[in-house]
Scaffold this active site. Structure first.
Site, mmCIF file in Angstrom:
data_model
loop_
_atom_site.group_PDB
_atom_site.id
_atom_site.type_symbol
_atom_site.label_atom_id
_atom_site.label_comp_id
_atom_site.label_asym_id
_atom_site.label_seq_id
_atom_site.Cartn_x
_atom_site.Cartn_y
_atom_site.Cartn_z
ATOM 1 N N SER A 14 -2.553 -3.911 -5.080
ATOM 2 C CA SER A 14 -3.209 -2.816 -4.364
ATOM 3 C C SER A 14 -2.569 -1.488 -4.780
ATOM 4 O O SER A 14 -1.335 -1.375 -4.799
ATOM 5 C CB SER A 14 -3.041 -3.027 -2.862
ATOM 6 O OG SER A 14 -3.495 -1.893 -2.158
ATOM 7 N N ASN A 71 5.085 -9.019 3.416
ATOM 8 C CA ASN A 71 5.074 -7.593 3.777
ATOM 9 C C ASN A 71 5.891 -7.266 5.020
ATOM 10 O O ASN A 71 6.244 -6.116 5.241
ATOM 11 C CB ASN A 71 3.631 -7.105 3.969
ATOM 12 C CG ASN A 71 2.830 -8.007 4.875
ATOM 13 O OD1 ASN A 71 2.691 -9.203 4.620
ATOM 14 N ND2 ASN A 71 2.319 -7.461 5.949
ATOM 15 N N GLY A 129 -6.564 -4.292 -1.906
ATOM 16 C CA GLY A 129 -5.916 -5.598 -1.964
ATOM 17 C C GLY A 129 -6.663 -6.631 -1.124
ATOM 18 O O GLY A 129 -6.765 -7.804 -1.498
ATOM 19 N N CYS A 174 -0.386 -4.034 14.599
ATOM 20 C CA CYS A 174 -0.744 -3.081 15.648
ATOM 21 C C CYS A 174 -2.259 -2.958 15.641
ATOM 22 O O CYS A 174 -2.839 -2.373 14.735
ATOM 23 C CB CYS A 174 -0.100 -1.737 15.343
ATOM 24 S SG CYS A 174 -0.380 -0.547 16.640
#
Ligand code: PLP
Length: 385
Positions: free
Chosen positions: A201, A153, A72, A327
């Site tokens: 994706s 997301n 993606g 992260c």
């Protein structure tokens, strides 16, 4: 110990057995290079063409409008940078996106700025919905391309892609949407919705990691990002990954066929989870709850806790979630998405994203609804001790 619970489907999904089956022959006897003229090559070419046709059906597209990519991220980069490079000479020097895009789009926007273009960010409401006034100001006749993700997301908010694409066209701006989280969650039809480019994706929909696709509507200007062979008519040189293309097409077909029923199921599970958590933790904040949301994501912050310790506590009990933040290199930085929504830093740094999918059962939701408040209670006690 009870079975572990995977609540991180927005990060990645397990490869479906049907997808693995469809791909298997291409790791064995059907190993040909689709550019070779002999029988092995012709066989590989036929499989690639068929995968493209089948994927096209799931998007309401023509097969030649699809370009297979490695992920993606590549599709997003190709859309933003490829279109911008092809238009910059015409005086359209800006690229526009929302501040809540995935880093794949934001990074491409930075590259545009690095190459001498102008990077513009739209405003979003406190629920994450694109601000129409700022859209009308920034998506103007000096903009080459505008990118608005269909489903976010981190918080799941759904944008009105149809309306935004139309507005962009009124100003001659090419419109891209990142549909990586939207595929299988909203109805996508290139004949009905006027986006020019759309990214997907594989690993979010039951195909392996390392395959994606970019829909490029016929006539959309596009400079390639890579140079070499003439594969995909020079749009994306490099020997095609036949096995992965076949896997992506199979995953897409299954996902679209199951979409409505699976969305209903996930919506009911998410509602049950949120209602239970809010009943037991009344001061919890669910980000984007006031906006239209895709059914698979919930992002929850509990004041007085921090996401890193909560994630660890959940993990110790076999529950896999993620922070509502990126992260990087092991350290959790505040989420750029929540910051753009105006969420205070202490609330943003407490965000936990739970994302539901094929592995989420009634029982899993009931266990999380039971356990999460207890962990929160403990975290709060320790923070004030
Ligand atoms: N866009 C969105 C909205 C995503 O959620 C992701 C992955 O998390 C990507 C793009 C990047 O996709 P990939 O992991 O295939 O590069």
């Amino acid at each position: 110990m009870p079975d572990p619970i995977y609540l991180d489907h927005a990060a990645t999904t397990p490869v479906r057995p049907e997808v693995l089956d469809a791909m298997q022959p291409f790791f064995g006897p059907r190993f040909g290079n689709p550019s070779s003229l002999h029988r092995w090559g012709r066989e590989a070419r036929a499989a690639l063409d068929e995968a493209r046709e089948r994927l096209a059906v799931t998007l309401g597209a023509h097969p030649d409008e699809l370009c297979f990519t490695s992920c993606g991220t590549e599709a997003d980069n190709m859309a933003l940078i490829g279109v911008w490079r092809s238009r910059r000479e015409s005086g359209r020097t800006a690229a526009v996106a929302t501040p809540i895009e995935h880093k794949a789009v934001l990074g491409a926007l930075h590259e545009v700025a690095h190459e001498g273009g102008e990077e513009r960010l739209l405003r979003v409401s406190s629920c994450g919905v694109v601000d129409e006034a700022s859209f009308d100001v920034l998506v103007n006749d000096s903009a080459a391309v505008c990118s608005v993700m269909w489903v976010n997301n981190e918080i799941g908010v759904v944008q009105d892609v149809h309306e935004l694409a139309q507005r962009a066209h009124e100003r001659g701006v090419i419109f891209h949407t990142d549909a990586v989280q939207a595929f299988g969650k909203v109805s996508i039809d290139a004949k009905a919705t006027p986006f020019d480019l759309l990214s997907i994706s594989g690993h979010k929909i039951g195909a392996p990691k390392g395959i994606g696709a970019l829909f490029i509507r016929r006539g959309t200007p596009m400079s390639p990002l890579m140079f070499g062979g003439s594969q995909d008519r020079g749009r994306r040189p490099g020997t095609e990954n036949v096995a992965m293309a076949v896997g992506l097409a199979r995953a897409a077909e299954l996902t679209v066929a199951e979409r409505e029923e699976e969305c209903r199921r996930l919506d009911a599970l998410r509602e049950r989870l949120e209602t239970a958590l809010l009943a037991r933790i009344p001061d919890a904040v669910i980000h984007g709850r006031g906006a239209p949301r895709a059914p698979h994501v919930t992002s929850i912050s509990v004041p007085g806790t921090d996401s890193e310790s909560l994630l660890m506590a959940l993990d110790l009990r076999g529950i896999a979630c993620s922070a509502g933040s990126a992260c990087q290199s092991g350290s959790i930085t505040p989420s750029h998405v929540l910051s753009a929504l105006g969420v205070p830093a202490d609330v943003a740094s407490a965000a936990i994203r739970m994302s539901l999918g094929s592995l989420t059962t009634d029982d899993a939701v009931a266990r999380v609804a039971e356990l999460f408040p207890a962990l929160v209670e403990k975290a709060r006690r320790m923070a004030t001790a």
